[in-house]
Design a protein around this motif. Sequence first.
Motif, short mmCIF file in Angstrom:
data_model
loop_
_atom_site.label_atom_id
_atom_site.label_comp_id
_atom_site.label_asym_id
_atom_site.label_seq_id
_atom_site.Cartn_x
_atom_site.Cartn_y
_atom_site.Cartn_z
N ARG A 1 -2.15 13.35 -7.33
CA ARG A 1 -2.08 14.82 -7.23
C ARG A 1 -1.85 15.48 -8.58
O ARG A 1 -2.12 16.66 -8.75
CB ARG A 1 -1.01 15.22 -6.24
N ASN A 2 -1.33 14.75 -9.54
CA ASN A 2 -1.02 15.33 -10.85
C ASN A 2 -2.11 15.06 -11.89
O ASN A 2 -1.97 15.48 -13.03
CB ASN A 2 0.31 14.78 -11.38
N THR A 3 -3.15 14.35 -11.52
CA THR A 3 -4.14 13.92 -12.51
C THR A 3 -5.07 15.04 -12.94
O THR A 3 -5.85 14.87 -13.86
CB THR A 3 -4.99 12.76 -11.95
N ALA A 4 -4.98 16.21 -12.33
CA ALA A 4 -5.86 17.32 -12.69
C ALA A 4 -5.39 18.05 -13.94
O ALA A 4 -6.08 18.94 -14.42
CB ALA A 4 -5.95 18.30 -11.52
N ASP B 1 9.56 7.86 -10.41
CA ASP B 1 11.01 8.02 -10.31
C ASP B 1 11.50 9.08 -11.29
O ASP B 1 12.58 8.96 -11.86
CB ASP B 1 11.70 6.68 -10.60
N ALA B 2 10.72 10.15 -11.48
CA ALA B 2 11.00 11.13 -12.52
C ALA B 2 12.42 11.67 -12.52
O ALA B 2 13.04 11.71 -13.58
CB ALA B 2 10.00 12.28 -12.42
N PRO B 3 13.01 12.08 -11.41
CA PRO B 3 14.35 12.64 -11.50
C PRO B 3 15.42 11.62 -11.90
O PRO B 3 16.50 11.98 -12.33
CB PRO B 3 14.64 13.15 -10.08
N TYR B 4 15.11 10.34 -11.75
CA TYR B 4 16.13 9.30 -11.96
C TYR B 4 15.94 8.52 -13.25
O TYR B 4 16.74 7.68 -13.58
CB TYR B 4 16.11 8.33 -10.78
N GLN C 1 6.54 6.83 -17.01
CA GLN C 1 6.45 5.40 -17.30
C GLN C 1 5.01 4.94 -17.13
O GLN C 1 4.23 5.56 -16.41
CB GLN C 1 7.37 4.60 -16.39
N CYS C 2 4.69 3.86 -17.80
CA CYS C 2 3.40 3.21 -17.62
C CYS C 2 3.61 2.09 -16.62
O CYS C 2 4.62 1.38 -16.68
CB CYS C 2 2.90 2.65 -18.96
N VAL C 3 2.67 1.96 -15.70
CA VAL C 3 2.80 0.97 -14.63
C VAL C 3 1.50 0.20 -14.53
O VAL C 3 0.41 0.77 -14.64
CB VAL C 3 3.10 1.67 -13.28
N GLN C 4 1.61 -1.11 -14.31
CA GLN C 4 0.44 -1.94 -14.06
C GLN C 4 0.64 -2.70 -12.76
O GLN C 4 1.74 -3.20 -12.49
CB GLN C 4 0.23 -2.97 -15.16
N TYR C 5 -0.43 -2.80 -11.99
CA TYR C 5 -0.49 -3.67 -10.82
C TYR C 5 -1.58 -4.69 -11.10
O TYR C 5 -2.63 -4.36 -11.63
CB TYR C 5 -0.84 -2.87 -9.56
N LEU D 1 0.83 -1.21 0.00
CA LEU D 1 0.00 0.00 0.00
C LEU D 1 0.86 1.26 0.00
O LEU D 1 0.52 2.26 -0.63
CB LEU D 1 -0.94 0.01 1.20
N VAL D 2 1.99 1.22 0.69
CA VAL D 2 2.91 2.36 0.67
C VAL D 2 3.44 2.57 -0.74
O VAL D 2 3.49 3.70 -1.24
CB VAL D 2 4.06 2.14 1.68
N GLU D 3 3.82 1.49 -1.40
CA GLU D 3 4.31 1.59 -2.79
C GLU D 3 3.22 2.09 -3.72
O GLU D 3 3.46 2.96 -4.57
CB GLU D 3 4.84 0.23 -3.25
N LEU D 4 2.01 1.54 -3.58
CA LEU D 4 0.89 1.99 -4.40
C LEU D 4 0.58 3.47 -4.15
O LEU D 4 0.30 4.21 -5.09
CB LEU D 4 -0.35 1.15 -4.10
N ASP D 5 0.64 3.88 -2.91
CA ASP D 5 0.37 5.28 -2.57
C ASP D 5 1.36 6.20 -3.29
O ASP D 5 0.98 7.20 -3.89
CB ASP D 5 0.45 5.47 -1.06
N ARG D 6 2.62 5.84 -3.23
CA ARG D 6 3.66 6.63 -3.89
C ARG D 6 3.42 6.69 -5.40
O ARG D 6 3.56 7.75 -6.02
CB ARG D 6 5.02 6.00 -3.58
N GLU D 7 3.05 5.55 -5.96
CA GLU D 7 2.82 5.46 -7.41
C GLU D 7 1.60 6.27 -7.83
O GLU D 7 1.63 7.02 -8.81
CB GLU D 7 2.66 4.00 -7.80
N VAL D 8 0.49 6.13 -7.09
CA VAL D 8 -0.75 6.83 -7.45
C VAL D 8 -0.60 8.33 -7.24
O VAL D 8 -1.08 9.13 -8.05
CB VAL D 8 -1.95 6.26 -6.65
N ARG D 9 0.06 8.75 -6.18
CA ARG D 9 0.27 10.19 -5.95
C ARG D 9 1.03 10.83 -7.11
O ARG D 9 0.81 11.99 -7.44
CB ARG D 9 1.07 10.41 -4.67
N SER D 10 1.93 10.09 -7.71
CA SER D 10 2.72 10.62 -8.83
C SER D 10 2.10 10.32 -10.18
O SER D 10 2.70 10.60 -11.21
CB SER D 10 4.13 10.02 -8.77
#
Length: 198
Positions: free
Chosen positions: A181-184, A91-94, A100-104, A58-67
Amino acid sequence: MARRPRREEGLTLVEVMVAAVLMGVVASLTLSVLFSVQRSVGRQEVGSRNNDEARLALVELDREVRSANLIYDPASEPLPGYLLRLYSQTDAPYRSPPFQCVQYLVRGGRLLKRSWPPGHPEAATGWRVVAEGLVNEDLDLPPFSLDPDPLKRGRTVQVRLVVDLGGGSRAVRVETSLTGRNTAYNYPPESCAAAPAL
């Protein structure tokens, strides 16, 4: 006066056999209790590990969804509710490119993840295990859905992971709502429209 030595008597065969049977019964009861305790401790360790993995997922998903710049509706995926697709810059700066496209995917009791560059689904990574011990499929409870509230405009993902706490007899729900947060900013929906085959 000379003393007479006492008679030295031993155990009869019957007494020896009764003592051996009693010792065998006591030993078998003790071993069965020890094995039962060991099995119970093993189940608890597996349950604890599964629960910890789900919470870290859930922590990983939270980070991914927020970005995430785009959150695709899990209900319209090939496995409705069991597949979550995001256009993300976690991981935008890196990374180069930074998006990237991500699937869970929840399948076979596991939460899996893969990613690929936008527009290049053929370059997708292999599935990586994020968490194990999920029983969502057994309960027919899809883990991913968009919040239906129109004020959230498809920016909030409801995540419900049901975790086996050992032996299939106990399960716990790990739930949260995650908002991008960026989906707007109305990124183009075709960014991750092309997805690799399952």
